[in-house]
Motif scaffolding. Structure first.
Motif, PDB file in Angstrom:
ATOM      1  N   GLY A 181       0.808  -1.216   0.000  1.00 17.24           N
ATOM      2  CA  GLY A 181       0.000   0.000   0.000  1.00 17.24           C
ATOM      3  C   GLY A 181       0.835   1.256   0.000  1.00 17.24           C
ATOM      4  O   GLY A 181       0.409   2.281   0.534  1.00 17.24           O
ATOM      5  N   ALA A 182       2.031   1.207  -0.578  1.00 16.71           N
ATOM      6  CA  ALA A 182       2.905   2.377  -0.574  1.00 16.71           C
ATOM      7  C   ALA A 182       3.619   2.488  -1.905  1.00 16.71           C
ATOM      8  O   ALA A 182       3.814   1.493  -2.613  1.00 16.71           O
ATOM      9  CB  ALA A 182       3.917   2.279   0.556  1.00 16.71           C
ATOM     10  N   ASP A 183       4.014   3.706  -2.247  1.00 16.43           N
ATOM     11  CA  ASP A 183       4.765   3.914  -3.490  1.00 16.43           C
ATOM     12  C   ASP A 183       6.082   4.612  -3.262  1.00 16.43           C
ATOM     13  O   ASP A 183       6.788   4.930  -4.206  1.00 16.43           O
ATOM     14  CB  ASP A 183       3.926   4.701  -4.501  1.00 16.43           C
ATOM     15  N   ARG A 184       6.452   4.826  -1.981  1.00 17.98           N
ATOM     16  CA  ARG A 184       7.717   5.488  -1.700  1.00 17.98           C
ATOM     17  C   ARG A 184       8.134   5.271  -0.257  1.00 17.98           C
ATOM     18  O   ARG A 184       7.310   4.978   0.618  1.00 17.98           O
ATOM     19  CB  ARG A 184       7.604   6.983  -1.980  1.00 17.98           C
ATOM     20  N   CYS A 185       9.457   5.418  -0.036  1.00 15.13           N
ATOM     21  CA  CYS A 185      10.017   5.386   1.312  1.00 15.13           C
ATOM     22  C   CYS A 185      10.466   6.802   1.656  1.00 15.13           C
ATOM     23  O   CYS A 185      11.283   7.387   0.939  1.00 15.13           O
ATOM     24  CB  CYS A 185      11.202   4.412   1.370  1.00 15.13           C
ATOM     25  N   ASP A 186       9.910   7.347   2.719  1.00 12.22           N
ATOM     26  CA  ASP A 186      10.204   8.731   3.105  1.00 12.22           C
ATOM     27  C   ASP A 186      10.692   8.765   4.544  1.00 12.22           C
ATOM     28  O   ASP A 186       9.923   8.528   5.472  1.00 12.22           O
ATOM     29  CB  ASP A 186       8.947   9.587   2.935  1.00 12.22           C
ATOM     30  N   ARG A 187      11.985   8.983   4.708  1.00 10.17           N
ATOM     31  CA  ARG A 187      12.600   9.089   6.045  1.00 10.17           C
ATOM     32  C   ARG A 187      12.247   7.901   6.934  1.00 10.17           C
ATOM     33  O   ARG A 187      11.853   8.036   8.077  1.00 10.17           O
ATOM     34  CB  ARG A 187      12.189  10.401   6.712  1.00 10.17           C
ATOM     35  N   GLY A 188      12.418   6.708   6.345  1.00 13.07           N
ATOM     36  CA  GLY A 188      12.229   5.490   7.121  1.00 13.07           C
ATOM     37  C   GLY A 188      10.789   5.048   7.265  1.00 13.07           C
ATOM     38  O   GLY A 188      10.511   4.098   8.010  1.00 13.07           O
ATOM     39  N   CYS A 190       7.050   4.037   5.124  1.00 15.99           N
ATOM     40  CA  CYS A 190       6.366   3.783   3.850  1.00 15.99           C
ATOM     41  C   CYS A 190       5.169   4.722   3.735  1.00 15.99           C
ATOM     42  O   CYS A 190       4.387   4.866   4.676  1.00 15.99           O
ATOM     43  CB  CYS A 190       5.907   2.328   3.775  1.00 15.99           C
ATOM     44  N   ARG A 191       5.031   5.342   2.554  1.00 16.46           N
ATOM     45  CA  ARG A 191       3.950   6.297   2.348  1.00 16.46           C
ATOM     46  C   ARG A 191       3.360   6.115   0.954  1.00 16.46           C
ATOM     47  O   ARG A 191       4.004   5.605   0.039  1.00 16.46           O
ATOM     48  CB  ARG A 191       4.457   7.734   2.507  1.00 16.46           C
ATOM     49  N   CYS A 192       2.107   6.540   0.834  1.00 16.47           N
ATOM     50  CA  CYS A 192       1.453   6.610  -0.472  1.00 16.47           C
ATOM     51  C   CYS A 192       1.271   8.089  -0.787  1.00 16.47           C
ATOM     52  O   CYS A 192       0.472   8.779  -0.144  1.00 16.47           O
ATOM     53  CB  CYS A 192       0.104   5.889  -0.452  1.00 16.47           C
ATOM     54  N   GLY A 193       2.043   8.574  -1.734  1.00 13.63           N
ATOM     55  CA  GLY A 193       2.022  10.006  -2.005  1.00 13.63           C
ATOM     56  C   GLY A 193       2.487  10.769  -0.792  1.00 13.63           C
ATOM     57  O   GLY A 193       3.508  10.455  -0.182  1.00 13.63           O
ATOM     58  N   SER A 194       1.712  11.777  -0.379  1.00 15.36           N
ATOM     59  CA  SER A 194       2.069  12.580   0.797  1.00 15.36           C
ATOM     60  C   SER A 194       1.458  12.041   2.075  1.00 15.36           C
ATOM     61  O   SER A 194       1.696  12.570   3.156  1.00 15.36           O
ATOM     62  CB  SER A 194       1.625  14.035   0.579  1.00 15.36           C
ATOM     63  N   GLY A 195       0.635  10.986   1.976  1.00 14.81           N
ATOM     64  CA  GLY A 195      -0.025  10.432   3.157  1.00 14.81           C
ATOM     65  C   GLY A 195       0.610   9.140   3.616  1.00 14.81           C
ATOM     66  O   GLY A 195       1.587   8.667   3.033  1.00 14.81           O
ATOM     67  N   PRO A 196       0.051   8.527   4.663  1.00 11.12           N
ATOM     68  CA  PRO A 196       0.588   7.257   5.143  1.00 11.12           C
ATOM     69  C   PRO A 196       0.293   6.127   4.166  1.00 11.12           C
ATOM     70  O   PRO A 196      -0.453   6.291   3.193  1.00 11.12           O
ATOM     71  CB  PRO A 196      -0.158   7.052   6.474  1.00 11.12           C
ATOM     72  N   ALA A 197       0.880   4.959   4.419  1.00 15.03           N
ATOM     73  CA  ALA A 197       0.630   3.789   3.578  1.00 15.03           C
ATOM     74  C   ALA A 197      -0.844   3.424   3.629  1.00 15.03           C
ATOM     75  O   ALA A 197      -1.542   3.652   4.635  1.00 15.03           O
ATOM     76  CB  ALA A 197       1.485   2.623   4.038  1.00 15.03           C
ATOM     77  N   CYS A 198      -1.344   2.858   2.543  1.00 10.52           N
ATOM     78  CA  CYS A 198      -2.767   2.517   2.451  1.00 10.52           C
ATOM     79  C   CYS A 198      -3.128   1.396   3.425  1.00 10.52           C
ATOM     80  O   CYS A 198      -2.297   0.557   3.769  1.00 10.52           O
ATOM     81  CB  CYS A 198      -3.111   2.086   1.029  1.00 10.52           C
ATOM     82  N   GLY A 199      -4.413   1.389   3.826  1.00  6.70           N
ATOM     83  CA  GLY A 199      -4.903   0.363   4.721  1.00  6.70           C
ATOM     84  C   GLY A 199      -5.358  -0.869   3.971  1.00  6.70           C
ATOM     85  O   GLY A 199      -5.230  -0.977   2.746  1.00  6.70           O
ATOM     86  N   ALA A 200      -5.914  -1.830   4.726  1.00 12.20           N
ATOM     87  CA  ALA A 200      -6.393  -3.076   4.132  1.00 12.20           C
ATOM     88  C   ALA A 200      -7.490  -2.777   3.117  1.00 12.20           C
ATOM     89  O   ALA A 200      -8.354  -1.925   3.332  1.00 12.20           O
ATOM     90  CB  ALA A 200      -6.924  -3.996   5.230  1.00 12.20           C
ATOM     91  N   GLY A 201      -7.432  -3.491   1.983  1.00 12.51           N
ATOM     92  CA  GLY A 201      -8.459  -3.318   0.964  1.00 12.51           C
ATOM     93  C   GLY A 201      -8.214  -2.155   0.032  1.00 12.51           C
ATOM     94  O   GLY A 201      -9.060  -1.863  -0.829  1.00 12.51           O
ATOM     95  N   LEU A 205      -2.457   4.122  -5.955  1.00 13.03           N
ATOM     96  CA  LEU A 205      -2.464   4.419  -7.380  1.00 13.03           C
ATOM     97  C   LEU A 205      -2.216   5.900  -7.588  1.00 13.03           C
ATOM     98  O   LEU A 205      -2.977   6.737  -7.094  1.00 13.03           O
ATOM     99  CB  LEU A 205      -3.806   4.038  -8.007  1.00 13.03           C
ATOM    100  N   GLN A 206      -1.129   6.214  -8.303  1.00 13.89           N
ATOM    101  CA  GLN A 206      -0.773   7.597  -8.602  1.00 13.89           C
ATOM    102  C   GLN A 206      -0.831   8.484  -7.348  1.00 13.89           C
ATOM    103  O   GLN A 206      -1.450   9.528  -7.309  1.00 13.89           O
ATOM    104  CB  GLN A 206      -1.681   8.147  -9.698  1.00 13.89           C
ATOM    105  N   GLN A 207      -0.213   7.946  -6.280  1.00  8.89           N
ATOM    106  CA  GLN A 207      -0.006   8.667  -5.024  1.00  8.89           C
ATOM    107  C   GLN A 207      -1.285   8.874  -4.214  1.00  8.89           C
ATOM    108  O   GLN A 207      -1.342   9.716  -3.329  1.00  8.89           O
ATOM    109  CB  GLN A 207       0.669  10.033  -5.274  1.00  8.89           C
ATOM    110  N   VAL A 208      -2.339   8.077  -4.512  1.00  3.65           N
ATOM    111  CA  VAL A 208      -3.599   8.175  -3.772  1.00  3.65           C
ATOM    112  C   VAL A 208      -4.073   6.775  -3.421  1.00  3.65           C
ATOM    113  O   VAL A 208      -4.022   5.867  -4.259  1.00  3.65           O
ATOM    114  CB  VAL A 208      -4.685   8.899  -4.606  1.00  3.65           C
ATOM    115  N   CYS A 209      -4.547   6.570  -2.170  1.00  6.10           N
ATOM    116  CA  CYS A 209      -5.084   5.280  -1.752  1.00  6.10           C
ATOM    117  C   CYS A 209      -6.470   5.096  -2.370  1.00  6.10           C
ATOM    118  O   CYS A 209      -7.351   5.950  -2.207  1.00  6.10           O
ATOM    119  CB  CYS A 209      -5.156   5.202  -0.228  1.00  6.10           C
TER     120      CYS A 209
END
Length: 525
Positions: A181-188, A190-201, A205-209
Motif C-alpha cells: 500500500g505504498a509507493d515510496r520510502c520517506d525518512r524510514g 512507507c507512504r502513499c504520495g504525501s499520506g501514510p501507507a494505504c490500509g487493508a483493501g 495508485l498515482q499517489q492516492v489510496c
C-alpha cells in the motif's frame, strides 16, 4: 614548488646520514600478496575518511603476476604530519579486485614511515558486499549485502537503508511496494504520495489510496473497502457497493434486484437502478454490477481502462495503473506491459535468469554468477557450483584433475619442490607460493615460513638491512648493525642527530658538536 603525492619504485637504500629523512614526509609501503595471484595493486590513504590522494594503481599497465612482496614510496605533504592515516591496498587480477588489506600509521614531518600491508582474499574477509569494481563496500542503500556477496543497489523509491541481514529496507521495515500500500520510502516510513501507507483493501495508485478490484474482495464505497456485505453495501470483486433497499444481500448480490441483463442490457446496475455504465465511479455493461475504476477511466465499451497503457507508457511498464521506468528488480519491463518482479535482477528491462545448468551450460556458478569455469580458482561446467582446485591439480575442461608437473597453474597456493606441490607441508626449508620454486628462509632477516607462503620474521615481513630476526622480532644490535641503532632501526651513524657505530644507541650531538664521519662520535670542531 608544491609537493605532489607521488608513487615511485623503491630501490635499495644506500648508506646515507639518515635514510628515513632522505625523502621527506613519506610512507614506504610494503605489500605482501603471496596468497593471491595479482598483477596490479591499488593504493589509497585516508585520514578521518578524507583521501590524501586519488587512488593510484601500480604497475600501469600490468606486466604479469607480481612478486610475493612489492614496495612503493608515497610522498606526502608536510601538512598531514601528526595525523593517523588508514593505508589501504587492493590487489587486482585482470582489473578485478581479488584481495584487500590495510594498516594504520602516524605521519611524521620529514620522516619516511614504514608500512606493512598483508592482502587476504577479498570475499573471505569482506564483511559487506563486493561492488562492480571488485572492492569491499560498506553496506548501504546504494550497495547492499553482507558476507562478500555482490552488492545490490536498492530502489531509491522503495528503500533508504540496508538491514543488518544485508537486505534493502525502509527504516527498520521491508521495502515500500504497492503490495504494502505504498509507493515510496520517506525518512524510514512507507507512504502513499504525501499520506501514510494505504490500509487493508486499498492500493496506492498515482499517489492516492484507492479501493479497486485488485485490492478489495468486497465492494467499494469511495476509497474504502467493505468486506462485510449488508443490504446497504452489497457487492463483491471491488465493484461499487449497491444499496439493496428493503432486499437482502445474498452472496454480494441484492436478492430482489429488478436490474439485470434483460432490463439493463447496455448499462450497469447500482442496486435496482440501471445506470449508463460509462462513469468513473459506475462503469459496466450487460446489467452487471457497476464497478469503480479508481483513478482509471470508463471506456465506451463500459470497461475500466487504467491510466497506464502501452500508448501512455511505451518505454516503461505498468504497475497498479502507474507507469514506472521498468529498470528495477521490483518493477521490470517495457512497452506498457505489466511490471515483473525479478529475483535475480533486471537488465535492459528484462529479468535476468539465475545461474543454473540451464543458463550456464558451458561454465560454473560462483556466487550466483555464471563464469567461464576454466581457472583453478573457479573450475566447473554445466552450471554446477565452481570448485577451487587444490595443490597438484589443474582445471582441465571444467574439472580438477591430477597433474604430474608443478607450476603456477597447478600449484597456485604452494611452492614447487621439483614436481611436488608443497602446500600444507611448507616449512622454513621449503617456503613459497604461486608455483614458484620452494626456497629456504634464512637468518638473519627471516626465521619463519608464514602462512602466506613468504619468508618472514615471525608473522612479520623480513627484517630490513642492519636488523636480525630474534624469536620472531626484528632487532638492531652490534651483531647486525655497523652504524647505530634508533629503536629497531639501523642507521648509518654519521649524522649529527644520529651518531654512533657498532650497533650502539644513536647519539644526538649537542650544541656545537658534530658527528665525525670516521670515528662516528660527537666531537667539537
Amino acid at each position: 614548488m608544491t609537493r605532489r603525492h607521488l608513487f615511485i619504485a623503491t630501490l635499495a637504500l644506500a648508506a646515507c646520514p639518515d635514510a628515513t629523512r632522505l625523502n621527506g614526509t613519506a610512507l614506504l609501503v610494503t605489500t605482501d600478496s603471496a596468497e593471491l595471484a595479482v598483477d596490479q595493486l591499488r593504493y589509497e590513504a585516508l585520514v578521518d575518511g578524507r583521501a590524501l590522494f586519488e587512488p593510484a594503481v601500480r604497475p600501469e599497465p600490468p606486466s604479469g603476476p607480481l612478486p610475493a612482496q612489492t614496495t612503493v614510496r608515497i610522498l606526502l605533504q608536510d601538512a598531514w604530519a601528526g595525523q593517523t592515516a588508514d593505508v589501504r591496498v587492493t590487489g587486482l587480477t585482470g582489473g578485478v579486485a581479488s584481495g584487500q588489506g590495510s594498516s594504520r600509521v602516524t605521519i611524521e614531518a620529514g620522516v619516511e614511515r614504514p608500512v606493512f600491508v598483508a592482502l587476504t582474499e577479498l570475499t573471505a574477509t569482506c564483511p559487506g558486499c563486493v561492488n562492480t569494481a571488485g572492492a569491499c563496500a560498506v553496506p548501504g542503500p546504494g550497495a547492499c549485502g553482507i558476507g562478500g556477496v555482490a552488492c545490490v543497489a536498492c530502489d531509491a523509491q522503495q528503500a533508504d537503508a540496508c538491514s543488518a541481514q544485508g537486505q534493502c529496507a525502509c527504516g527498520d521495515g521491508p521495502p515500500c511496494t504497492l503490495a504494502l500500500g505504498a509507493d515510496r520510502c520517506d525518512r524510514g516510513q512507507c507512504r502513499c504520495g504525501s499520506g501514510p501507507a494505504c490500509g487493508a483493501g486499498q492500493e496506492c495508485l498515482q499517489q492516492v489510496c484507492q479501493c479497486t478490484p485488485t485490492s478489495c474482495a468486497g465492494c467499494c464505497v469511495g476509497d474504502q473497502c467493505v468486506t462485510a456485505p449488508s443490504a446497504m453495501a452489497c457487492g463483491t470483486g471491488g465493484r461499487a457497493c449497491l444499496d439493496c433497499g428493503t432486499s437482502a444481500c445474498n452472496g454480494g448480490q441484492c436478492a430482489m434486484a429488478t436490474c439485470n441483463a434483460t432490463t439493463c442490457p447496455t448499462g450497469c446496475c447500482a442496486g435496482a437502478t440501471c445506470l449508463p455504465g460509462r462513469s468513473q465511479t459506475a462503469c459496466g455493461t450487460s446489467g452487471q454490477a457497476c464497478a469503480s475504476c479508481g483513478l482509471g477511466s470508463c471506456g465506451d465499451a463500459g470497461v475500466c481502462e487504467g491510466t497506464c497503457t502501452p500508448q501512455t507508457c511505451p518505454t516503461g511498464c505498468c504497475q497498479g495503473g502507474v507507469c514506472l521506468a521498468g529498470t528495477s528488480a521490483s518493477a521490470c519491463g517495457t512497452g506498457g506491459g505489466a511490471c515483473s518482479t525479478c529475483p535475480t535482477g533486471c537488465v535492459n528491462q528484462q529479468c535476468t535468469l539465475p545461474c543454473s545448468p540451464a543458463t550456464c551450460a558451458s561454465g560454473c556458478c560462483q556466487n550466483g554468477v555464471c563464469v567461464a569455469g576454466t581457472s583453478s580458482a573457479a573450475c566447473g561446467r554445466q552450471g554446477t557450483t565452481c570448485a577451487a582446485c587444490g595443490g597438484g591439480t589443474a582445471c582441465v575442461n571444467g574439472a580438477c584433475v591430477a597433474t604430474t608437473s608443478c607450476s603456477a597453474t597447478t600449484c597456485a597456493q604452494g611452492c614447487c619442490d621439483g614436481s611436488t606441490c608443497v602446500t600444507t607441508a611448507r616449512s622454513i626449508s621449503r617456503c613459497g607460493t604461486n608455483g614458484q620454486a620452494c626456497l629456504a628462509c634464512t637468518l638473519p632477516p627471516t626465521d619463519t615460513c608464514r602462512t602466506t607462503g613468504a619468508c618472514g620474521c615471525g608473522n612479520n615481513a623480513p627484517c630490513a638491512a642492519g636488523q636480525r630476526c630474534v624469536n620472531g622480532q626484528c632487532r638492531c644490535d652490534a651483531t647486525s648493525c655497523s652504524g647505530c641503532c634508533s629503536g629497531t632501526q639501523c642507521l648509518a651513524g654519521t649524522s649529527d642527530n644520529a651518531c654512533g657505530r657498532d650497533g650502539g644507541v644513536c647519539d644526538n650531538c649537542k650544541g656545537m658538536e658534530r658527528c665525525n664521519g670516521t670515528t662516528r662520535t660527537c666531537l667539537r670542531p
